[in-house]
Structure formats: C-alpha cells, structure tokens
Design a protein around this motif. Structure first.
Motif, short mmCIF file in Angstrom:
data_model
loop_
_atom_site.label_atom_id
_atom_site.label_comp_id
_atom_site.label_asym_id
_atom_site.label_seq_id
_atom_site.Cartn_x
_atom_site.Cartn_y
_atom_site.Cartn_z
N LEU A 1 -3.07 15.91 -0.57
CA LEU A 1 -2.31 15.63 -1.79
C LEU A 1 -1.22 16.68 -1.99
O LEU A 1 -0.09 16.36 -2.38
N ILE B 1 -0.22 10.82 0.95
CA ILE B 1 -1.14 9.90 0.28
C ILE B 1 -1.85 9.01 1.29
O ILE B 1 -3.05 8.77 1.18
N MET C 1 -5.88 8.62 1.96
CA MET C 1 -6.59 7.34 1.94
C MET C 1 -7.34 7.12 3.25
O MET C 1 -8.47 6.61 3.26
N LYS D 1 -10.29 6.75 -3.39
CA LYS D 1 -9.32 5.85 -2.76
C LYS D 1 -8.70 4.91 -3.79
O LYS D 1 -7.50 4.61 -3.71
N LEU E 1 -6.04 6.84 -5.43
CA LEU E 1 -4.90 7.04 -4.54
C LEU E 1 -4.05 5.77 -4.43
O LEU E 1 -2.81 5.84 -4.36
N TYR F 1 -2.07 5.65 -7.47
CA TYR F 1 -1.00 6.65 -7.30
C TYR F 1 0.17 6.04 -6.54
O TYR F 1 1.33 6.14 -6.96
N ILE G 1 -5.51 14.50 -8.14
CA ILE G 1 -4.60 13.36 -7.99
C ILE G 1 -3.61 13.30 -9.16
O ILE G 1 -2.39 13.16 -8.97
#
Length: 280
Positions: free
Chosen positions: A118, A123, A127, A142, A145, A148, A271
C-alpha cells in the motif's frame, strides 16, 4: 459504480445451518460415547475385586484402580464425561475454522506485506497477496482494496466521502466474515458453568448417600458411607476438571479471534490512511 463482491446471504445462512447441525449432532453423540465409556470401560469387572458385578452395592474397586473408583461415582459421571468430550470436539472444530480464517501464512507477515504494498501504491500487488493468503482476514482486506480501486475512478465524491465508503465496505465485509468464527463458542462458555453445576449435583447426591449410610439404625453402613463420599469427590473432581478445560479453551479461542479482528482493523486503517494521503 462497481461494488466489491461479498459473501451472499445464502452462503452465510448455509454455513450457519451446517454449524447448527454440527452442534445438534455432537452434543447427543458425546453423551452417548460418555455413557458407553462409563459402562463398558470404567464398569469392566477387571476393575473390581474378584471380578464382581460392579453394580452390586458391596462391590469395591481394586486398590489404586481409578477407573473402578470413577465408575463408583454414579450416573452423573458419564454426563460429565460427555461434557468433557464436547469441550474437546468443539475446541478442535473452532481451531480448524479459525485456522482457515487466518489463511495459509503468518498473519502478521501478511498484514505487514499488505501495508508495504500500500505504501508503494501497489494495489494490484496487495490484492494478489490476499489471493495467496486466503481466509476470512484476506477476504475482508481484499474487499477494502477493491473498493479503494473503485474509488480512484469515482468522479462524484470527494476524498473524505471516498474514505468513508472504503471504511464502510470493510466494516460490512467484516460483519459478514467474522461472526461465523464465534459460532459454537457459546457451547464451550455454557459448559464452563454447567460442568461445575453438574459436578456439584453429583457431590450433593453422593453426600446424601453418605449420610444415608450414617442414618441406619445400629452401626453405620461403612460401605454406603465410603461409596457416598467417593461418589461426591469423584463428581466434584470431574466437574471442576471439565470446567477448567472449558475456560482454558474458551480464552485461547477468543484470543485468536481478537487477533484476527485486530489484524483486519490494522490493515483497514492502513488502506484508508493510504488513500487519504495519496488523494489529497
């Protein structure tokens, strides 16, 4: 706007039903096994003087034979043995479930790896790390993410709103994943109290028999007195042992679940903070 995929309600209900069915089957099976061990192992004639019938009032266990002594503890002993087996079975089952939720590798190393990826704004790499780790913790992270990634192309929200959206997505994923870990813990927690109370019940019935032996007219019935006291003490020891083991396993399991929750909170915070700092 694309949403991160989450476990469906049907899948959650199916897992819950399977867990309930497991508990429904384990409880009577453990009691039956406890009765069988009590009757055929502890109650074997080999455990008693001259191989006499163990159900006769005057039959005594061989000196130093603890199985014969336990059999003389009376009908509450197999119930307590069944409870002890329940603690063992449910503890193993929860250990397996929590182990799967943790994933394939070290949880601490996984969280640190995700945080490192991160910080470098990788990203997709984070994952992929979740896919390698697997388990409930990785699934929740996940999901965050993916949210995100979706927020990076969302034009109609400011940074604060996007951070809140990511946080909400992580919380929703946690709500779906984590409660399954606590199922059947209530059984172990209940056995903490029920084991002690059942042992106390055996203690009381044993003392009733002991005082019944003293109440006979003329000389006290020494055999009845000794049997009653022995029953009381055996039930006390078995009940305390069951409750003690249940307390230890309950604390171990809850501490493992707390560790998973902390890992999710730590990664989720990373995150959100990463998104806020890189999208000012």
């Amino acid at each position: 706007m694309a949403n991160a995929p989450k476990p469906t309600t049907g899948q959650k209900e199916s897992s819950s039903s399977a867990s309930n069915l497991f508990a429904t089957l384990v409880i009577p099976i453990c009691i039956i096994i406890g009765i069988c061990i009590f009757k055929f192992v502890l109650g074997s004639r080999d455990n008693f003087i001259d191989g006499a019938d163990p159900d006769l009032h005057e039959t005594m266990p061989k000196v130093g034979n603890y199985m014969g002594m336990a059999y003389k503890g009376g009908p509450i002993v197999p119930v307590l043995m069944g409870m002890f087996l329940m603690v063992i079975v449910f503890s193993i089952e929860r250990m397996i479930v929590i182990g799967k939720a943790t994933g394939k590798g070290s949880l601490d190393a996984f969280v640190k790896k995700v945080q490192s990826l991160l910080n470098s704004n990788n990203i997709e790499g984070a994952m992929a790390e979740c896919d390698r780790q697997q388990g409930s913790v990785a699934n929740v992270i996940k999901s965050g993410l993916k949210k995100y990634r979706d927020m990076e192309v969302e034009p109609n929200m400011d940074t604060d709103q996007k951070c809140l959206a990511i946080q909400k997505d992580i919380e929703e994923a946690t709500t779906l994943e984590m409660p399954m870990l606590e199922q059947n813990l209530t059984v172990i927690a209940t056995l903490v109290s029920v084991g002690t109370l059942t042992g106390l019940l055996g203690t009381v019935t044993g003392m009733i028999k002991a005082f019944g032996g003293l109440a006979n007219s003329g000389a006290p019935d020494q055999a009845a007195l000794a049997t009653g006291i022995s029953e009381a003490l055996i039930n006390t020891a078995t009940g305390i042992g069951t409750s003690t083991f249940a307390i230890i396993m309950y604390n171990i399991l809850t501490s493992k679940i707390d560790k998973l929750t902390y890992a999710i909170d730590e990664a989720g915070f990373s995150i959100i903070q990463t998104y806020a700092s890189t999208h000012k």
